[in-house]
Design a protein around this motif. Sequence first.
Motif, PDB file in Angstrom:
ATOM      1  N   ILE A  52       7.418  93.709  32.454  1.00  0.00           N
ATOM      2  CA  ILE A  52       8.105  93.086  33.590  1.00  0.00           C
ATOM      3  C   ILE A  52       9.615  93.307  33.566  1.00  0.00           C
ATOM      4  CG2 ILE A  52       6.318  91.322  33.870  1.00  0.00           C
ATOM      5  CD1 ILE A  52       8.324  89.310  32.622  1.00  0.00           C
ATOM      6  N   THR A  53      10.138  93.837  32.465  1.00  0.00           N
ATOM      7  CA  THR A  53      11.565  94.109  32.391  1.00  0.00           C
ATOM      8  C   THR A  53      11.955  95.070  33.515  1.00  0.00           C
ATOM      9  OG1 THR A  53      11.441  93.857  29.999  1.00  0.00           O
ATOM     10  CG2 THR A  53      13.409  94.898  30.858  1.00  0.00           C
ATOM     11  N   ASN A  54      13.037  94.715  34.208  1.00  0.00           N
ATOM     12  CA  ASN A  54      13.537  95.518  35.330  1.00  0.00           C
ATOM     13  C   ASN A  54      12.561  95.632  36.497  1.00  0.00           C
ATOM     14  OD1 ASN A  54      15.980  96.106  34.015  1.00  0.00           O
ATOM     15  ND2 ASN A  54      15.009  97.782  32.910  1.00  0.00           N
ATOM     16  N   SER A  55      11.640  94.705  36.601  1.00  0.00           N
ATOM     17  CA  SER A  55      10.754  94.695  37.769  1.00  0.00           C
ATOM     18  C   SER A  55      11.021  93.400  38.536  1.00  0.00           C
ATOM     19  CB  SER A  55       9.290  94.742  37.336  1.00  0.00           C
ATOM     20  OG  SER A  55       8.853  93.456  36.938  1.00  0.00           O
ATOM     21  N   VAL A  56      10.346  93.252  39.687  1.00  0.00           N
ATOM     22  CA  VAL A  56      10.529  92.018  40.464  1.00  0.00           C
ATOM     23  C   VAL A  56      10.003  90.795  39.701  1.00  0.00           C
ATOM     24  CG1 VAL A  56      10.474  93.052  42.758  1.00  0.00           C
ATOM     25  CG2 VAL A  56       8.327  92.392  41.654  1.00  0.00           C
ATOM     26  N   LEU A  57       9.231  91.068  38.666  1.00  0.00           N
ATOM     27  CA  LEU A  57       8.642  89.960  37.900  1.00  0.00           C
ATOM     28  C   LEU A  57       9.525  89.485  36.738  1.00  0.00           C
ATOM     29  CD1 LEU A  57       4.921  91.053  37.747  1.00  0.00           C
ATOM     30  CD2 LEU A  57       5.756  88.933  38.713  1.00  0.00           C
ATOM     31  N   GLU A  58      10.631  90.175  36.522  1.00  0.00           N
ATOM     32  CA  GLU A  58      11.494  89.764  35.424  1.00  0.00           C
ATOM     33  C   GLU A  58      11.913  88.314  35.655  1.00  0.00           C
ATOM     34  OE1 GLU A  58      14.834  92.345  34.643  1.00  0.00           O
ATOM     35  OE2 GLU A  58      14.763  91.773  32.531  1.00  0.00           O
ATOM     36  N   ASN A  59      11.792  87.492  34.636  1.00  0.00           N
ATOM     37  CA  ASN A  59      12.108  86.055  34.683  1.00  0.00           C
ATOM     38  C   ASN A  59      11.135  85.212  35.503  1.00  0.00           C
ATOM     39  OD1 ASN A  59      14.461  86.408  33.105  1.00  0.00           O
ATOM     40  ND2 ASN A  59      15.592  87.045  34.926  1.00  0.00           N
ATOM     41  N   ALA A  60      10.073  85.812  36.008  1.00  0.00           N
ATOM     42  CA  ALA A  60       9.101  85.020  36.767  1.00  0.00           C
ATOM     43  C   ALA A  60       8.339  84.104  35.816  1.00  0.00           C
ATOM     44  CB  ALA A  60       8.130  85.944  37.486  1.00  0.00           C
ATOM     45  N   LYS A  61       8.043  82.905  36.315  1.00  0.00           N
ATOM     46  CA  LYS A  61       7.239  81.971  35.518  1.00  0.00           C
ATOM     47  C   LYS A  61       5.778  82.400  35.631  1.00  0.00           C
ATOM     48  CE  LYS A  61       9.590  77.568  35.502  1.00  0.00           C
ATOM     49  NZ  LYS A  61       9.678  76.389  36.367  1.00  0.00           N
ATOM     50  N   LEU A  62       5.135  82.470  34.482  1.00  0.00           N
ATOM     51  CA  LEU A  62       3.757  82.954  34.444  1.00  0.00           C
ATOM     52  C   LEU A  62       2.768  81.807  34.238  1.00  0.00           C
ATOM     53  CD1 LEU A  62       1.672  85.318  34.060  1.00  0.00           C
ATOM     54  CD2 LEU A  62       2.380  85.385  31.675  1.00  0.00           C
ATOM     55  N   PHE A  63       1.812  81.706  35.147  1.00  0.00           N
ATOM     56  CA  PHE A  63       0.756  80.693  35.026  1.00  0.00           C
ATOM     57  C   PHE A  63      -0.578  81.417  34.967  1.00  0.00           C
ATOM     58  CE2 PHE A  63       4.290  78.771  37.268  1.00  0.00           C
ATOM     59  CZ  PHE A  63       4.434  77.542  36.639  1.00  0.00           C
ATOM     60  N   ILE A  64      -1.362  81.095  33.962  1.00  0.00           N
ATOM     61  CA  ILE A  64      -2.651  81.778  33.837  1.00  0.00           C
ATOM     62  C   ILE A  64      -3.799  80.781  33.791  1.00  0.00           C
ATOM     63  CG2 ILE A  64      -4.047  83.377  32.475  1.00  0.00           C
ATOM     64  CD1 ILE A  64      -1.511  84.523  31.299  1.00  0.00           C
ATOM     65  N   ASP A  65      -4.763  81.032  34.654  1.00  0.00           N
ATOM     66  CA  ASP A  65      -5.976  80.233  34.681  1.00  0.00           C
ATOM     67  C   ASP A  65      -7.054  81.094  34.021  1.00  0.00           C
ATOM     68  OD1 ASP A  65      -7.742  78.270  35.260  1.00  0.00           O
ATOM     69  OD2 ASP A  65      -8.057  78.871  37.348  1.00  0.00           O
ATOM     70  N   GLU A  66      -7.745  80.524  33.035  1.00  0.00           N
ATOM     71  CA  GLU A  66      -8.773  81.305  32.339  1.00  0.00           C
ATOM     72  C   GLU A  66     -10.145  80.656  32.477  1.00  0.00           C
ATOM     73  OE1 GLU A  66      -7.712  82.769  28.252  1.00  0.00           O
ATOM     74  OE2 GLU A  66      -5.942  81.547  28.629  1.00  0.00           O
ATOM     75  N   PRO A  67     -10.829  80.908  33.600  1.00  0.00           N
ATOM     76  CA  PRO A  67     -12.154  80.315  33.764  1.00  0.00           C
ATOM     77  C   PRO A  67     -13.118  80.813  32.681  1.00  0.00           C
ATOM     78  CG  PRO A  67     -11.590  81.735  35.636  1.00  0.00           C
ATOM     79  CD  PRO A  67     -10.443  81.778  34.706  1.00  0.00           C
ATOM     80  N   SER A  68     -13.888  79.892  32.095  1.00  0.00           N
ATOM     81  CA  SER A  68     -14.827  80.330  31.063  1.00  0.00           C
ATOM     82  C   SER A  68     -16.074  80.907  31.718  1.00  0.00           C
ATOM     83  CB  SER A  68     -15.184  79.179  30.127  1.00  0.00           C
ATOM     84  OG  SER A  68     -15.393  78.019  30.840  1.00  0.00           O
ATOM     85  N   GLY A  69     -16.786  81.695  30.941  1.00  0.00           N
ATOM     86  CA  GLY A  69     -17.929  82.419  31.492  1.00  0.00           C
ATOM     87  C   GLY A  69     -19.143  81.543  31.772  1.00  0.00           C
ATOM     88  N   LYS A  70     -19.816  81.842  32.863  1.00  0.00           N
ATOM     89  CA  LYS A  70     -21.031  81.127  33.220  1.00  0.00           C
ATOM     90  C   LYS A  70     -22.030  82.148  33.743  1.00  0.00           C
ATOM     91  CE  LYS A  70     -21.667  76.562  35.165  1.00  0.00           C
ATOM     92  NZ  LYS A  70     -21.256  75.761  36.320  1.00  0.00           N
ATOM     93  N   ALA A  71     -23.261  82.019  33.326  1.00  0.00           N
ATOM     94  CA  ALA A  71     -24.270  82.975  33.774  1.00  0.00           C
ATOM     95  C   ALA A  71     -25.569  82.272  34.118  1.00  0.00           C
ATOM     96  CB  ALA A  71     -24.522  84.014  32.694  1.00  0.00           C
ATOM     97  N   LYS A  72     -26.416  82.999  34.859  1.00  0.00           N
ATOM     98  CA  LYS A  72     -27.733  82.473  35.196  1.00  0.00           C
ATOM     99  C   LYS A  72     -28.750  83.465  34.669  1.00  0.00           C
ATOM    100  CE  LYS A  72     -30.289  81.173  39.322  1.00  0.00           C
ATOM    101  NZ  LYS A  72     -30.156  81.161  40.790  1.00  0.00           N
ATOM    102  N   CYS A  73     -29.681  82.944  33.879  1.00  0.00           N
ATOM    103  CA  CYS A  73     -30.709  83.800  33.290  1.00  0.00           C
ATOM    104  C   CYS A  73     -31.622  84.357  34.376  1.00  0.00           C
ATOM    105  CB  CYS A  73     -31.514  82.995  32.280  1.00  0.00           C
ATOM    106  SG  CYS A  73     -32.884  83.921  31.572  1.00  0.00           S
ATOM    107  N   VAL A  74     -31.891  85.662  34.286  1.00  0.00           N
ATOM    108  CA  VAL A  74     -32.744  86.308  35.287  1.00  0.00           C
ATOM    109  C   VAL A  74     -34.214  85.906  35.092  1.00  0.00           C
ATOM    110  CG1 VAL A  74     -33.582  88.558  36.095  1.00  0.00           C
ATOM    111  CG2 VAL A  74     -31.178  88.260  35.587  1.00  0.00           C
ATOM    112  N   GLU A  75     -34.581  85.648  33.840  1.00  0.00           N
ATOM    113  CA  GLU A  75     -35.976  85.321  33.526  1.00  0.00           C
ATOM    114  C   GLU A  75     -36.343  83.875  33.864  1.00  0.00           C
ATOM    115  OE1 GLU A  75     -37.866  87.753  32.373  1.00  0.00           O
ATOM    116  OE2 GLU A  75     -36.308  89.197  31.815  1.00  0.00           O
TER     117      GLU A  75
END
Length: 113
Positions: A52-75
């Motif tokens: 992000i250095t020298n980009s529009v994102l330099e100094n931008a506040k970063l927020f990350i959402d990390e949804p955990s995995g969920k699956a449905k068994c095919v069987e």
Amino acid sequence: MHELSVVSSIVKTAEQEAQKINGKKVLEIYLEIGKLSGVEMDSFHFVWPQCITNSVLENAKLFIDEPSGKAKCVECETEFEVEKLYDSCPKCNSPFKEILVGKELKIKKLIIK
Ligand SMILES: [Zn+2]
């Protein structure tokens, strides 16, 4: 490194979005990176400041959402939490499943000035 290309493309998208509205910089960026997206967060945070250095994102506040995995068994149609992509069904042990949540890898929101 996979994370390097992920961050590079995020930077590229942010620059395009900023350009569209004649923005000079991004104040805040909200990302959604699912636990099954294949992104290693340690590496992500390592390459982020470099990219992000020298980009529009330099100094931008970063927020990350990390949804955990969920699956449905095919069987047996059981829905269960998935830590790793190759986890099998806890009920019938089938490796065949449909991923419901967790593979997201996207920019949810950008606050541009
Ligand atoms: Zn099952």
